[in-house]
Design an enzyme around this catalytic site. Sequence first.
Site, PDB file in Angstrom:
ATOM      1  N   ASN A 177      -9.105  -0.551   7.613  1.00 30.04           N
ATOM      2  CA  ASN A 177      -7.969   0.396   7.671  1.00 30.04           C
ATOM      3  C   ASN A 177      -7.588   0.059   9.075  1.00 30.04           C
ATOM      4  OD1 ASN A 177      -5.957   1.932   7.449  1.00 30.04           O
ATOM      5  ND2 ASN A 177      -7.173   3.834   7.541  1.00 30.04           N
TER       6      ASN A 177
ATOM      7  N   GLU B 121     -13.889   3.799   5.998  1.00 33.49           N
ATOM      8  CA  GLU B 121     -13.138   4.390   6.880  1.00 33.49           C
ATOM      9  C   GLU B 121     -13.592   4.576   8.233  1.00 33.49           C
ATOM     10  OE1 GLU B 121     -10.112   4.572   7.504  1.00 33.49           O
ATOM     11  OE2 GLU B 121      -9.337   6.596   6.729  1.00 33.49           O
TER      12      GLU B 121
ATOM     13  N   TYR C  54       0.789  -1.175  -0.039  1.00 33.79           N
ATOM     14  CA  TYR C  54       0.036  -0.068   0.020  1.00 33.79           C
ATOM     15  C   TYR C  54       0.880   1.325   0.000  1.00 33.79           C
ATOM     16  CZ  TYR C  54      -3.396   3.344   1.684  1.00 33.79           C
ATOM     17  OH  TYR C  54      -4.158   4.597   1.599  1.00 33.79           O
TER      18      TYR C  54
ATOM     19  N   ASP D 240      -3.292   5.353  -2.684  1.00 33.19           N
ATOM     20  CA  ASP D 240      -4.074   6.312  -2.298  1.00 33.19           C
ATOM     21  C   ASP D 240      -3.859   7.502  -3.036  1.00 33.19           C
ATOM     22  OD1 ASP D 240      -5.508   8.231  -0.587  1.00 33.19           O
ATOM     23  OD2 ASP D 240      -4.343   8.033   1.094  1.00 33.19           O
TER      24      ASP D 240
ATOM     25  N   CYS E 110      -6.838  13.762   7.266  1.00 36.95           N
ATOM     26  CA  CYS E 110      -6.572  12.401   7.560  1.00 36.95           C
ATOM     27  C   CYS E 110      -7.917  11.780   8.041  1.00 36.95           C
ATOM     28  CB  CYS E 110      -5.625  12.304   8.491  1.00 36.95           C
ATOM     29  SG  CYS E 110      -5.556  10.554   9.609  1.00 36.95           S
TER      30      CYS E 110
ATOM     31  N   ASP F  16      -0.824  15.095   6.791  1.00 37.65           N
ATOM     32  CA  ASP F  16      -1.784  14.650   5.806  1.00 37.65           C
ATOM     33  C   ASP F  16      -2.974  15.448   5.587  1.00 37.65           C
ATOM     34  OD1 ASP F  16      -3.283  12.705   4.125  1.00 37.65           O
ATOM     35  OD2 ASP F  16      -3.883  11.517   5.583  1.00 37.65           O
TER      36      ASP F  16
ATOM     37  N   HIS G 115      -7.375   3.946  -4.618  1.00 39.71           N
ATOM     38  CA  HIS G 115      -8.535   4.154  -3.889  1.00 39.71           C
ATOM     39  C   HIS G 115      -8.920   5.639  -3.729  1.00 39.71           C
ATOM     40  CE1 HIS G 115      -7.263   5.612   0.058  1.00 39.71           C
ATOM     41  NE2 HIS G 115      -6.522   4.788   0.111  1.00 39.71           N
TER      42      HIS G 115
ATOM     43  N   ARG H 171     -13.478   4.946  -1.401  1.00 43.65           N
ATOM     44  CA  ARG H 171     -13.519   5.374   0.148  1.00 43.65           C
ATOM     45  C   ARG H 171     -14.524   6.234   0.524  1.00 43.65           C
ATOM     46  NH1 ARG H 171      -8.383   8.033   3.544  1.00 43.65           N
ATOM     47  NH2 ARG H 171      -9.454   9.626   4.497  1.00 43.65           N
TER      48      ARG H 171
ATOM     49  N   ASP I  74      -6.130  10.293  -2.808  1.00 40.73           N
ATOM     50  CA  ASP I  74      -7.056  11.148  -2.088  1.00 40.73           C
ATOM     51  C   ASP I  74      -8.344  11.246  -2.668  1.00 40.73           C
ATOM     52  OD1 ASP I  74      -4.992  11.518   0.008  1.00 40.73           O
ATOM     53  OD2 ASP I  74      -4.219  13.210  -1.081  1.00 40.73           O
TER      54      ASP I  74
ATOM     55  N   GLU J 240     -11.764   9.016  -2.628  1.00 41.24           N
ATOM     56  CA  GLU J 240     -12.522   9.247  -1.375  1.00 41.24           C
ATOM     57  C   GLU J 240     -13.561  10.301  -1.640  1.00 41.24           C
ATOM     58  OE1 GLU J 240      -9.731  11.787   1.523  1.00 41.24           O
ATOM     59  OE2 GLU J 240      -8.990   9.974   0.913  1.00 41.24           O
TER      60      GLU J 240
END
Length: 221
Positions: free
Chosen positions: A175, A153, A9, A51, A88, A24, A78, A123, A53, A80
């Site tokens: 996660n 999440e 990941y 990731d 975060c 983040d 992924h 996500r 975002d 989101e």
Amino acid sequence: EKSGFEAIYVSGSGVATASFGLPDLGITTMSDVVEDVRRITGAVRVPVLVDIDTGFGGAFNIERTIRELERAGAAAVHIEDQIQAKRCGHRPNKQIVPLDEMIDRISCAVAARSDPEFVIMARTDAYANEGLDAAIERANAYIAAGADMIFAEAMQSLDEYRTFCARVEAPVLANMTEFGKTPLFNKEELEEAGVSIILYPLSGFRAQSAAALRVYRSILE
């Protein structure tokens, strides 16, 4: 990879922290992430999940992100449902976009991939703001829009994972990040709850950092 994990990941938080010394908070760019991914895929044989975002911008940016990551050797991403100025997933005061905006993000990502085996995971951060039922509703809408898997999440109990997995019509990722909102359930507990994939996004990096801190402090003692 040598430990036996089936995938690697690339965490957005990890890129920000390890490569740039930043929090983040959506500060790093697509190019920053792609460069780190290229280095990692050049060194490992297992699939790499990335990731991205919120996709690094609008529709054209999302399409470019997918194309660049396919070229960099990633196997999956992924994306989101937070606003562009994202946080975060385990921090307070997250904000999420309307459902139709996230569906547009997923549709752009799916349309942009050239490899049908390239996985688009959606996500949802809706649980923190809107509750479990809303997160499930969103997840199923994201699947209908073309998402292959769902990243749920910051859920807080195994019962919530059981309910979510039973009602969502695609594989679900959990996660397990230290210091987060989700208790560190073990893999047997999560498997029993219906989770298909478990993510340990920063465990190794945090352990390495703590070990390095001890080493350098001991040198100065």
